[in-house]
Write a protein that holds these residues in place. Structure first.
Motif, PDB file in Angstrom:
ATOM      1  N   LEU A  33       0.670  -1.153   0.178  1.00  9.86           N
ATOM      2  CA  LEU A  33       0.071   0.127   0.182  1.00  9.86           C
ATOM      3  C   LEU A  33       1.075   1.289   0.108  1.00  9.86           C
ATOM      4  CD1 LEU A  33      -2.592  -1.065   2.608  1.00  9.86           C
ATOM      5  CD2 LEU A  33      -3.161  -0.242   0.180  1.00  9.86           C
ATOM      6  N   LYS A  36       2.512   1.884  -3.365  1.00  9.44           N
ATOM      7  CA  LYS A  36       1.566   2.057  -4.287  1.00  9.44           C
ATOM      8  C   LYS A  36       0.409   2.975  -3.757  1.00  9.44           C
ATOM      9  CE  LYS A  36       1.898  -1.888  -7.227  1.00  9.44           C
ATOM     10  NZ  LYS A  36       1.513  -2.674  -7.832  1.00  9.44           N
ATOM     11  N   ARG A  37       1.018   4.155  -3.061  1.00  4.53           N
ATOM     12  CA  ARG A  37       0.118   5.345  -2.409  1.00  4.53           C
ATOM     13  C   ARG A  37      -0.756   5.843  -3.572  1.00  4.53           C
ATOM     14  NH1 ARG A  37       2.725   9.321   1.216  1.00  4.53           N
ATOM     15  NH2 ARG A  37       4.554   8.062   1.065  1.00  4.53           N
ATOM     16  N   GLN A  39      -2.045   4.699  -6.497  1.00  7.67           N
ATOM     17  CA  GLN A  39      -2.763   3.837  -7.277  1.00  7.67           C
ATOM     18  C   GLN A  39      -3.781   2.962  -6.401  1.00  7.67           C
ATOM     19  OE1 GLN A  39       0.977   3.812  -7.627  1.00  7.67           O
ATOM     20  NE2 GLN A  39       1.109   2.236  -9.395  1.00  7.67           N
ATOM     21  N   LEU A  40      -3.245   2.680  -5.032  1.00  5.83           N
ATOM     22  CA  LEU A  40      -3.728   1.626  -4.248  1.00  5.83           C
ATOM     23  C   LEU A  40      -4.359   2.305  -2.916  1.00  5.83           C
ATOM     24  CD1 LEU A  40      -5.080  -1.232  -4.324  1.00  5.83           C
ATOM     25  CD2 LEU A  40      -2.571  -1.908  -3.682  1.00  5.83           C
TER      26      LEU A  40
ATOM     27  N   LEU B  14     -10.384  -3.293  -5.299  1.00  7.17           N
ATOM     28  CA  LEU B  14      -9.216  -2.812  -5.061  1.00  7.17           C
ATOM     29  C   LEU B  14      -8.640  -3.689  -3.879  1.00  7.17           C
ATOM     30  CD1 LEU B  14     -10.307   0.874  -4.449  1.00  7.17           C
ATOM     31  CD2 LEU B  14      -8.491   0.120  -5.650  1.00  7.17           C
ATOM     32  N   ARG B  17      -6.552  -6.537  -5.074  1.00  5.75           N
ATOM     33  CA  ARG B  17      -5.357  -6.229  -5.556  1.00  5.75           C
ATOM     34  C   ARG B  17      -4.161  -6.497  -4.499  1.00  5.75           C
ATOM     35  NH1 ARG B  17      -5.867  -0.769  -8.455  1.00  5.75           N
ATOM     36  NH2 ARG B  17      -3.561  -0.720  -8.465  1.00  5.75           N
ATOM     37  N   LEU B  18      -4.391  -6.328  -3.282  1.00  4.98           N
ATOM     38  CA  LEU B  18      -3.544  -6.456  -2.146  1.00  4.98           C
ATOM     39  C   LEU B  18      -2.901  -8.051  -2.362  1.00  4.98           C
ATOM     40  CD1 LEU B  18      -5.470  -5.003   1.014  1.00  4.98           C
ATOM     41  CD2 LEU B  18      -3.721  -4.125  -0.489  1.00  4.98           C
ATOM     42  N   ALA B  52      -1.145   7.410   4.291  1.00  7.50           N
ATOM     43  CA  ALA B  52      -0.997   7.907   3.057  1.00  7.50           C
ATOM     44  C   ALA B  52      -0.381   9.282   2.962  1.00  7.50           C
ATOM     45  CB  ALA B  52      -2.304   8.286   2.326  1.00  7.50           C
TER      46      ALA B  52
END
Ligand SMILES: [Zn+2]
Ligand SMILES: [Zn+2]
Lengths: 199, 199
Positions: A33, A36-37, A39-40, B14, B17-18, B52
């Motif tokens: 995560l 891919k800040r 995009q994800l 989403l 995708r992890l 993030a």
């Protein structure tokens, strides 16, 4: 030993509480995560925030949706006469993926369980009986898991519905002993539905 | 077939995708999140938002942290003289869990790979050579995975560091052939570090 900063550790701990992720895969997922800040991580945070606001339980069937009554319950073309009873929403989704059932659902929210002290009132069984009396239902299909608790629950529901004089059927061929619906392929679910038998 | 509402489907896509979660476990996870909105979904969304904003790569070692230079690089009590080279941050965390290494790290960000066209400049190898020249480094410990690419990378780095006249060692006993650090128990990592040998 230096741990990761507090908020990264907090995120790992929360991720590890998801079904299917242990502590190790939670750490891997969080590193992914962070990598891919854009995009994800940010889209996922936004999607969660959005679902936290919008998701709700359908007051008729117990399905998960974003409206008071779900899309399946309000769909014109779905037969009113047939109700398919499932243990949880994952099973409802499994039935929908098989794309063979054209009626509506009733999500119990679990099964009767002496061990876990789950009785009929903890599930949506009284609500099911009320629906059958109020709506023009001709058949109730019990699509419960082929586990001991699932089958106990099916028999209990069949007994409750018997006085109402409607057909009560259950998924038959194709569901292996001990099997759970959500693990089956679509073809097996289709075969089981087609060969359903009276309880 | 009726699918779940758009924003719930987006969240499932989403989640799938992890690493470690497929489509089926992503659906299960999302249902769990919706069921535990207050205890899990909202805290997780908040934690992701917070990470993030705060997460960043340490400009010295490549570790993940919330400051320009990470906690390990700034810790007074960690030996300046020893640098442990790892492939990724998950391996750094595995080393820290073993709690046996008291120096600092250098995260390569992968391994050399002819197949994937990863050369030294795609990794942080030039940066490592510069660090060794600038800092008072006496030993570089190569804690790379016991894979072909990992060992190729270790030999390449050893060659680059040879002219600088410092000790270059690698993890030895205990790392099984083909094994990856992040899968090993702490004891194995401890034994491998203690028995490290000169390249
Ligand atoms: Zn509904
Ligand atoms: Zn650092």
């Amino acid at each position: 030993m230096t741990r990761a900063p507090r908020d990264i550790e907090d995120l790992i701990d929360l991720m590890a509480r998801l079904p299917g992720l242990g502590p190790r895969s939670a750490r891997r997922a969080v590193l992914q995560l962070i990598k891919k800040r854009g995009q994800l991580l940010i889209p996922l945070a936004d999607a969660m925030q959005s679902v936290a606001v919008s998701a709700r339980e359908c007051i008729t069937c117990g399905n998960v949706g974003t409206t008071e009554i779900c899309e399946i319950c309000t769909a014109e073309k779905r037969a009113i006469g047939e109700i398919c009873v499932v243990e949880d929403v994952a099973d409802l989704w499994a039935m929908e993926r098989a794309a063979v059932f054209k009626g509506r659902y009733h999500v119990l929210g679990g099964t009767l369980s002496a061990l876990d002290a789950v009785g009929p009132d903890e599930l949506r069984i009284p609500h099911l009986v009320a629906r059958v009396q109020e709506e023009e239902v001709s058949e109730v299909i019990l699509a419960l898991n082929a586990t001991v608790d699932g089958q106990t629950t099916a028999h209990y529901i069949a007994e409750q519905l018997e006085p109402l004089g409607i057909a009560v059927t259950s998924l038959a061929q194709g569901v292996p002993i001990g099997g759970e619906l959500d693990y089956l392929d679509d073809g097996t679910i289709t075969a089981a539905l087609r060969a359903r038998k009276a309880m």
